[in-house]
Design a protein around this motif. Structure first.
Motif, PDB file in Angstrom:
ATOM      1  N   VAL A  81      73.072 -26.191  74.707  1.00 21.38           N
ATOM      2  CA  VAL A  81      73.943 -24.588  74.402  1.00 21.38           C
ATOM      3  C   VAL A  81      72.869 -23.607  74.454  1.00 21.38           C
ATOM      4  CG1 VAL A  81      75.749 -23.882  73.930  1.00 21.38           C
ATOM      5  CG2 VAL A  81      75.426 -26.282  74.226  1.00 21.38           C
ATOM      6  N   LEU A  82      72.511 -22.243  75.272  1.00 17.51           N
ATOM      7  CA  LEU A  82      71.934 -21.918  75.146  1.00 17.51           C
ATOM      8  C   LEU A  82      72.998 -20.619  74.960  1.00 17.51           C
ATOM      9  CD1 LEU A  82      69.122 -22.109  78.142  1.00 17.51           C
ATOM     10  CD2 LEU A  82      69.627 -22.771  75.067  1.00 17.51           C
ATOM     11  N   HIS A  83      72.030 -19.194  74.337  1.00 13.39           N
ATOM     12  CA  HIS A  83      72.822 -18.083  73.890  1.00 13.39           C
ATOM     13  C   HIS A  83      71.903 -17.270  75.237  1.00 13.39           C
ATOM     14  CE1 HIS A  83      75.280 -18.096  69.585  1.00 13.39           C
ATOM     15  NE2 HIS A  83      75.714 -19.136  70.731  1.00 13.39           N
ATOM     16  N   ALA A  84      73.246 -16.508  76.465  1.00 12.76           N
ATOM     17  CA  ALA A  84      73.368 -15.373  76.306  1.00 12.76           C
ATOM     18  C   ALA A  84      72.108 -13.489  75.856  1.00 12.76           C
ATOM     19  CB  ALA A  84      73.659 -15.212  77.627  1.00 12.76           C
ATOM     20  N   PRO A  85      70.887 -13.687  75.800  1.00 11.43           N
ATOM     21  CA  PRO A  85      70.204 -12.673  75.494  1.00 11.43           C
ATOM     22  C   PRO A  85      71.193 -11.207  75.238  1.00 11.43           C
ATOM     23  CG  PRO A  85      68.583 -13.775  77.307  1.00 11.43           C
ATOM     24  CD  PRO A  85      69.816 -14.159  77.655  1.00 11.43           C
ATOM     25  N   THR A  86      71.498 -10.717  74.085  1.00 15.33           N
ATOM     26  CA  THR A  86      72.255  -9.802  73.421  1.00 15.33           C
ATOM     27  C   THR A  86      72.261  -9.423  73.101  1.00 15.33           C
ATOM     28  OG1 THR A  86      74.554 -11.445  74.395  1.00 15.33           O
ATOM     29  CG2 THR A  86      74.781 -10.079  72.551  1.00 15.33           C
ATOM     30  N   VAL A  87      71.869  -7.815  72.758  1.00 16.38           N
ATOM     31  CA  VAL A  87      71.557  -6.324  71.894  1.00 16.38           C
ATOM     32  C   VAL A  87      72.036  -7.064  70.297  1.00 16.38           C
ATOM     33  CG1 VAL A  87      71.414  -5.582  73.996  1.00 16.38           C
ATOM     34  CG2 VAL A  87      73.472  -5.664  72.685  1.00 16.38           C
ATOM     35  N   PRO A  88      71.423  -6.443  69.612  1.00 17.27           N
ATOM     36  CA  PRO A  88      72.353  -6.336  68.315  1.00 17.27           C
ATOM     37  C   PRO A  88      73.515  -5.762  68.133  1.00 17.27           C
ATOM     38  CG  PRO A  88      69.951  -5.740  68.080  1.00 17.27           C
ATOM     39  CD  PRO A  88      70.400  -6.181  69.664  1.00 17.27           C
ATOM     40  N   ALA A  89      74.630  -6.337  67.685  1.00 19.58           N
ATOM     41  CA  ALA A  89      75.905  -5.876  67.508  1.00 19.58           C
ATOM     42  C   ALA A  89      76.056  -4.684  67.192  1.00 19.58           C
ATOM     43  CB  ALA A  89      76.718  -6.592  66.396  1.00 19.58           C
ATOM     44  N   VAL A  90      76.930  -3.685  68.064  1.00 19.53           N
ATOM     45  CA  VAL A  90      77.348  -2.710  67.513  1.00 19.53           C
ATOM     46  C   VAL A  90      79.145  -2.936  67.037  1.00 19.53           C
ATOM     47  CG1 VAL A  90      75.576  -1.524  68.589  1.00 19.53           C
ATOM     48  CG2 VAL A  90      77.855  -2.284  70.374  1.00 19.53           C
ATOM     49  N   THR A  91      79.305  -1.481  66.664  1.00 23.59           N
ATOM     50  CA  THR A  91      81.022  -1.851  66.287  1.00 23.59           C
ATOM     51  C   THR A  91      81.169  -0.892  67.344  1.00 23.59           C
ATOM     52  OG1 THR A  91      80.994   1.356  66.057  1.00 23.59           O
ATOM     53  CG2 THR A  91      80.192  -1.210  64.070  1.00 23.59           C
ATOM     54  N   GLN A  92      82.691  -1.324  67.859  1.00 25.69           N
ATOM     55  CA  GLN A  92      83.240  -0.320  69.415  1.00 25.69           C
ATOM     56  C   GLN A  92      83.686   1.008  69.319  1.00 25.69           C
ATOM     57  OE1 GLN A  92      86.905  -2.077  70.604  1.00 25.69           O
ATOM     58  NE2 GLN A  92      87.032  -2.297  68.165  1.00 25.69           N
ATOM     59  N   ARG A  93      83.209   1.548  67.898  1.00 30.24           N
ATOM     60  CA  ARG A  93      82.953   3.369  68.143  1.00 30.24           C
ATOM     61  C   ARG A  93      81.615   3.567  68.251  1.00 30.24           C
ATOM     62  NH1 ARG A  93      85.763   6.605  64.703  1.00 30.24           N
ATOM     63  NH2 ARG A  93      86.159   5.163  63.649  1.00 30.24           N
ATOM     64  N   GLN A  94      80.680   2.698  68.253  1.00 29.38           N
ATOM     65  CA  GLN A  94      78.860   3.000  68.298  1.00 29.38           C
ATOM     66  C   GLN A  94      79.417   2.875  69.615  1.00 29.38           C
ATOM     67  OE1 GLN A  94      77.099  -0.079  65.597  1.00 29.38           O
ATOM     68  NE2 GLN A  94      76.477   1.831  65.039  1.00 29.38           N
ATOM     69  N   MET A  95      79.344   1.382  70.581  1.00 27.03           N
ATOM     70  CA  MET A  95      79.781   0.995  72.202  1.00 27.03           C
ATOM     71  C   MET A  95      80.364   2.197  72.689  1.00 27.03           C
ATOM     72  SD  MET A  95      79.045  -1.612  73.736  1.00 27.03           S
ATOM     73  CE  MET A  95      79.155  -2.033  75.680  1.00 27.03           C
ATOM     74  N   VAL A  96      81.971   3.088  71.832  1.00 27.58           N
ATOM     75  CA  VAL A  96      81.847   4.767  72.762  1.00 27.58           C
ATOM     76  C   VAL A  96      81.553   5.433  72.996  1.00 27.58           C
ATOM     77  CG1 VAL A  96      84.090   6.087  72.351  1.00 27.58           C
ATOM     78  CG2 VAL A  96      84.412   4.138  72.372  1.00 27.58           C
ATOM     79  N   GLN A  97      80.214   5.556  71.941  1.00 26.14           N
ATOM     80  CA  GLN A  97      79.445   6.862  71.554  1.00 26.14           C
ATOM     81  C   GLN A  97      78.126   6.262  73.634  1.00 26.14           C
ATOM     82  OE1 GLN A  97      78.691   9.486  69.588  1.00 26.14           O
ATOM     83  NE2 GLN A  97      77.866  10.063  70.785  1.00 26.14           N
ATOM     84  N   ALA A  98      77.398   4.921  73.101  1.00 23.76           N
ATOM     85  CA  ALA A  98      76.590   4.567  73.810  1.00 23.76           C
ATOM     86  C   ALA A  98      77.106   4.769  75.853  1.00 23.76           C
ATOM     87  CB  ALA A  98      75.903   2.954  73.524  1.00 23.76           C
ATOM     88  N   TYR A  99      78.474   4.675  75.579  1.00 26.86           N
ATOM     89  CA  TYR A  99      78.967   4.950  77.015  1.00 26.86           C
ATOM     90  C   TYR A  99      78.861   7.439  76.884  1.00 26.86           C
ATOM     91  CZ  TYR A  99      80.502   1.058  78.650  1.00 26.86           C
ATOM     92  OH  TYR A  99      80.561  -0.944  78.786  1.00 26.86           O
ATOM     93  N   ALA A 100      79.262   7.462  75.834  1.00 26.26           N
ATOM     94  CA  ALA A 100      79.518   9.020  76.207  1.00 26.26           C
ATOM     95  C   ALA A 100      78.132   9.703  76.323  1.00 26.26           C
ATOM     96  CB  ALA A 100      80.460   9.604  74.567  1.00 26.26           C
ATOM     97  N   ASP A 101      77.072   8.467  75.518  1.00 30.30           N
ATOM     98  CA  ASP A 101      75.946   9.185  75.378  1.00 30.30           C
ATOM     99  C   ASP A 101      75.221   8.861  77.226  1.00 30.30           C
ATOM    100  OD1 ASP A 101      75.393  10.241  72.671  1.00 30.30           O
ATOM    101  OD2 ASP A 101      74.554   8.346  72.226  1.00 30.30           O
ATOM    102  N   ALA A 102      75.461   8.016  76.922  1.00 32.59           N
ATOM    103  CA  ALA A 102      74.707   7.497  78.830  1.00 32.59           C
ATOM    104  C   ALA A 102      75.802   8.589  79.763  1.00 32.59           C
ATOM    105  CB  ALA A 102      75.940   5.788  79.695  1.00 32.59           C
ATOM    106  N   ALA A 103      77.180   8.953  79.788  1.00 28.62           N
ATOM    107  CA  ALA A 103      77.640   9.912  80.813  1.00 28.62           C
ATOM    108  C   ALA A 103      77.163  11.592  80.657  1.00 28.62           C
ATOM    109  CB  ALA A 103      78.233  10.057  81.081  1.00 28.62           C
ATOM    110  N   GLY A 104      76.547  11.670  79.242  1.00 26.87           N
ATOM    111  CA  GLY A 104      76.648  12.734  78.839  1.00 26.87           C
ATOM    112  C   GLY A 104      77.512  13.456  79.219  1.00 26.87           C
ATOM    113  N   VAL A 105      78.544  12.682  77.948  1.00 25.29           N
ATOM    114  CA  VAL A 105      79.633  14.014  77.881  1.00 25.29           C
ATOM    115  C   VAL A 105      80.389  13.470  76.103  1.00 25.29           C
ATOM    116  CG1 VAL A 105      80.888  12.930  80.422  1.00 25.29           C
ATOM    117  CG2 VAL A 105      80.944  11.596  78.185  1.00 25.29           C
ATOM    118  N   PRO A 106      81.189  14.175  75.408  1.00 27.76           N
ATOM    119  CA  PRO A 106      81.325  14.621  74.663  1.00 27.76           C
ATOM    120  C   PRO A 106      82.143  13.166  74.159  1.00 27.76           C
ATOM    121  CG  PRO A 106      81.667  16.181  75.198  1.00 27.76           C
ATOM    122  CD  PRO A 106      81.219  15.769  76.552  1.00 27.76           C
ATOM    123  N   ALA A 107      81.687  12.399  72.705  1.00 23.58           N
ATOM    124  CA  ALA A 107      82.048  11.535  73.137  1.00 23.58           C
ATOM    125  C   ALA A 107      83.578  11.671  71.977  1.00 23.58           C
ATOM    126  CB  ALA A 107      81.350  10.440  71.654  1.00 23.58           C
TER     127      ALA A 107
END
Length: 313
Positions: free
Chosen positions: A214-240
């Protein structure tokens, strides 16, 4: 035809695995009831019901690896009715041709009191959807057919629709609307980029030293849901957007009269307390690292924008 690799199911994971295999120059046979699946010169799509043992044996002829990626409706009843029997049929057919079976797996079976969750965390769940996942893992371990289960947390990435960090989040961020997340917006939570899961499954299939594990898929360090929203906003170039949380008690109350909410409420523990997986040991065994979150978020946003253009077409 020999040295062909089988993918059962053409959902999110099955499609991603098949596409990556084909991009590597490997011949792929995708099995679904309808004969659907991704298009590529190296991908053959064949209508096969995985519960049909004789049809499955014929389809498995010449294979070296099977990636079992079927899914069922998101209820314990549907899982219990469908998944255990299908897995046993697939394991038996693969065993007859000497193929390994690789499964995508979740963290549902784990004892979440132990954080972060590692490959050695006890899998002690017994009830509901969590208990079914634990029993599936036990059955794979007991099988004489070699298996690998690659565990992932909540999905995100291109093609990810029905997921907390999929259509419930990305289109909302792109539209600049208030984001309502489940549980807590500020509790650490692991999210797995689906292309990283697929890459790990393929490596595991081709390395005998990784079989029966049983292996674990490579997974980035945990973030909060708020940080995930921010990551998408940054990637899209839009305000969070503004982020608010839907408390677990609300979903549980709705779940008394609404089945879909009830099934989600069963898993609310993942968003009310830290839900963190550690993939470092498996990363070393696989020779893989997770895609950095900014890069993964950018690929995800790009896919959603292209999807919107096609829909507007």
């Amino acid at each position: 035809m020999s040295n062909i690799e089988i993918v059962t199911g053409a959902g999110l994971v099955g499609t991603t695995v098949a596409q990556q295999l084909a991009e590597q120059g490997r011949r792929v046979r995708v099995l679904t009831r309808s004969g659907s699946g991704p298009e590529h010169p190296l991908i053959e799509r064949r209508p096969v019901d995985v519960s049909d043992a004789s049809a499955l044996r014929a389809a498995f002829e010449g294979t070296t690896a099977v990636y079992h990626c079927i899914h069922a409706a998101y209820t314990a009843e549907a899982w219990e009715r469908t998944l255990p029997a299908a897995e046993q049929t697939v394991l038996a057919a693969a065993g007859e041709v000497g193929a390994v079976v690789v499964f995508p797996e979740s963290l549902y079976s784990y004892d979440t009191e132990q954080q972060p969750m590692t490959e050695t965390t006890p899998r002690t769940a017994t009830t509901g959807k969590r208990g079914i996942r634990a029993r599936l893992l036990d059955a794979r371990s007991a099988s004489s057919t070699p298996t690998v289960s690659v565990v992932a947390s909540d999905f995100f990435g291109p093609q990810v629709l029905t997921a907390h960090a999929g259509e419930r989040m990305v289109p909302v961020v792109l539209a600049g609307k208030t984001m309502r997340v489940l549980g807590s917006a500020d509790t650490p939570h692991s999210f797995t980029f689906v292309p990283d899961l697929a890459a790990a499954m393929i490596i595991a299939a081709h390395d005998r030293e990784l079989w029966d594990s049983v292996l674990h898929a490579p997974t980035v360090p945990a973030v909060t849901q708020r940080q995930m929203v921010q990551a998408y906003a940054d990637a899209a170039g839009v305000p969070a957007p503004k982020v608010s949380a839907l408390p677990g008690w609300v979903l549980r109350a709705i779940g008394r009269v609404h089945e879909g909410s009830r099934e989600l409420a069963e898993m609310m523990y993942q968003f009310e307390k830290p839900f963190v997986m550690d993939s470092s040991a498996s990363e070393k065994r696989l020779g893989l690292k997770p895609t950095p979150l900014p890069q993964a978020a950018e690929q995800t946003v790009q896919w959603w924008r292209e999807r919107s253009l096609v829909a507007a077409g």
